[in-house]
Design a protein around this motif. Sequence first.
Motif, PDB file in Angstrom:
ATOM      1  N   UNK A  62      -5.849  12.107   4.386  1.00  0.00           N
ATOM      2  CA  UNK A  62      -4.647  12.848   3.999  1.00  0.00           C
ATOM      3  C   UNK A  62      -3.727  12.016   3.118  1.00  0.00           C
ATOM      4  N   UNK A  63      -3.763  10.693   3.251  1.00  0.00           N
ATOM      5  CA  UNK A  63      -3.039   9.834   2.314  1.00  0.00           C
ATOM      6  C   UNK A  63      -3.666   9.907   0.926  1.00  0.00           C
TER       7      UNK A  63
ATOM      8  N   UNK B  24      -5.841   6.049  10.922  1.00  0.00           N
ATOM      9  CA  UNK B  24      -4.473   5.960  10.443  1.00  0.00           C
ATOM     10  C   UNK B  24      -4.247   4.570   9.842  1.00  0.00           C
ATOM     11  N   UNK B  25      -3.252   4.428   8.944  1.00  0.00           N
ATOM     12  CA  UNK B  25      -3.041   3.126   8.292  1.00  0.00           C
ATOM     13  C   UNK B  25      -2.914   1.956   9.264  1.00  0.00           C
ATOM     14  N   UNK B  26      -2.266   2.166  10.395  1.00  0.00           N
ATOM     15  CA  UNK B  26      -2.060   1.071  11.345  1.00  0.00           C
ATOM     16  C   UNK B  26      -3.362   0.598  11.991  1.00  0.00           C
ATOM     17  N   UNK B  27      -4.418   1.378  11.836  1.00  0.00           N
ATOM     18  CA  UNK B  27      -5.721   1.001  12.381  1.00  0.00           C
ATOM     19  C   UNK B  27      -6.568   0.218  11.375  1.00  0.00           C
ATOM     20  N   UNK B  28      -6.033  -0.028  10.181  1.00  0.00           N
ATOM     21  CA  UNK B  28      -6.774  -0.692   9.113  1.00  0.00           C
ATOM     22  C   UNK B  28      -6.197  -2.075   8.819  1.00  0.00           C
ATOM     23  N   UNK B  29      -7.026  -2.949   8.273  1.00  0.00           N
ATOM     24  CA  UNK B  29      -6.551  -4.246   7.801  1.00  0.00           C
ATOM     25  C   UNK B  29      -5.735  -4.055   6.529  1.00  0.00           C
ATOM     26  N   UNK B  30      -5.026  -5.121   6.117  1.00  0.00           N
ATOM     27  CA  UNK B  30      -4.242  -5.051   4.894  1.00  0.00           C
ATOM     28  C   UNK B  30      -5.091  -4.747   3.676  1.00  0.00           C
ATOM     29  N   UNK B  31      -6.265  -5.367   3.606  1.00  0.00           N
ATOM     30  CA  UNK B  31      -7.157  -5.113   2.481  1.00  0.00           C
ATOM     31  C   UNK B  31      -7.659  -3.680   2.444  1.00  0.00           C
ATOM     32  N   UNK B  32      -7.967  -3.131   3.607  1.00  0.00           N
ATOM     33  CA  UNK B  32      -8.430  -1.745   3.668  1.00  0.00           C
ATOM     34  C   UNK B  32      -7.307  -0.786   3.289  1.00  0.00           C
ATOM     35  N   UNK B  33      -6.083  -1.080   3.723  1.00  0.00           N
ATOM     36  CA  UNK B  33      -4.947  -0.239   3.343  1.00  0.00           C
ATOM     37  C   UNK B  33      -4.773  -0.213   1.830  1.00  0.00           C
ATOM     38  N   UNK B  34      -4.936  -1.371   1.180  1.00  0.00           N
ATOM     39  CA  UNK B  34      -4.774  -1.396  -0.271  1.00  0.00           C
ATOM     40  C   UNK B  34      -5.889  -0.637  -0.962  1.00  0.00           C
TER      41      UNK B  34
ATOM     42  N   UNK C  79       0.794  -1.232   0.000  1.00  0.00           N
ATOM     43  CA  UNK C  79       0.000   0.000   0.000  1.00  0.00           C
ATOM     44  C   UNK C  79       0.826   1.282   0.000  1.00  0.00           C
ATOM     45  N   UNK C  80       2.021   1.263   0.629  1.00  0.00           N
ATOM     46  CA  UNK C  80       2.922   2.425   0.639  1.00  0.00           C
ATOM     47  C   UNK C  80       2.232   3.692   1.149  1.00  0.00           C
ATOM     48  N   UNK C  81       1.548   3.554   2.277  1.00  0.00           N
ATOM     49  CA  UNK C  81       0.871   4.700   2.892  1.00  0.00           C
ATOM     50  C   UNK C  81       1.789   5.338   3.930  1.00  0.00           C
ATOM     51  N   UNK C  82       1.631   6.640   4.119  1.00  0.00           N
ATOM     52  CA  UNK C  82       2.394   7.339   5.156  1.00  0.00           C
ATOM     53  C   UNK C  82       1.719   7.095   6.505  1.00  0.00           C
ATOM     54  N   UNK C  83       2.418   6.474   7.461  1.00  0.00           N
ATOM     55  CA  UNK C  83       1.772   6.089   8.717  1.00  0.00           C
ATOM     56  C   UNK C  83       1.323   7.272   9.563  1.00  0.00           C
TER      57      UNK C  83
END
Length: 258
Positions: A99-100, A133-143, A89-93
Amino acid sequence: MAENVITARDLDLTFQTDDGPVFALSKINLDVAEGEFVSFIGPSGCGKTTLLRAIADLEKSSSGTLTVNGMTPEQARLARAYGYVFQAPALYPWRTVERNVGLPLEIMALDDQAVRIQRNLDLVNLTGFEKKFPWQLSGGMQQRVSIARALAFDPKLLLMDEPFGALDEIVRDKLNQQLLELWDRTGKTVVFVTHSIPEAVFLSSKIVVMSPRPGRIIDVIDSVLPRKRTLDIRETSEFLKIAHRVREGLKAGHSYED
């Protein structure tokens, strides 16, 4: 007849290394029409990601021609003609979901950023997660956040490099279905890299089968499946027939190996 978004003619790509040249792509000839969903499939190291990166101007071809929306890949990149979704996903944590998603809009200084962000979060079914924030999401949600970010500035072309490869099968199936729905709703042209035969057949209007390195196109398969599909279609004879043709193409491609 739809216009071509991507056209490749006799495209070669060679990497120069300390151990000598590595021939990644050889004589690639390909047309991707506007509105198509095209998957590149082949064994690991066959050059499918390299071809995607060449389209995105992240790699330079050695010979031949490649155009994206009638421009060179560099011109298309500078014109922001495509969105790119990476394997991770390469999101900014430290940035929230909204904002991402809004990052390319900030860089491009586009108007109506809040409206654009919300529209694309709606597209990927993440309304209500704007402040997470990204760390609060599952891998699928991050993608899905990364897909919304790639769509934020409304490019006509979406390039996707095995975006669901690291996810479990249940999540992957769900995201495949959501991606098909998104493609149908937006009318985007999608180029998708995968090593999964069922995923390629389920998603695509056209499947490009590639050989081991140097990557060559072994077969181009136009799907006869309806544009609107559910996961149940994977049990039909039409689906299994296409999957068989892909599998046979992959087997035949290995004859190119020394």
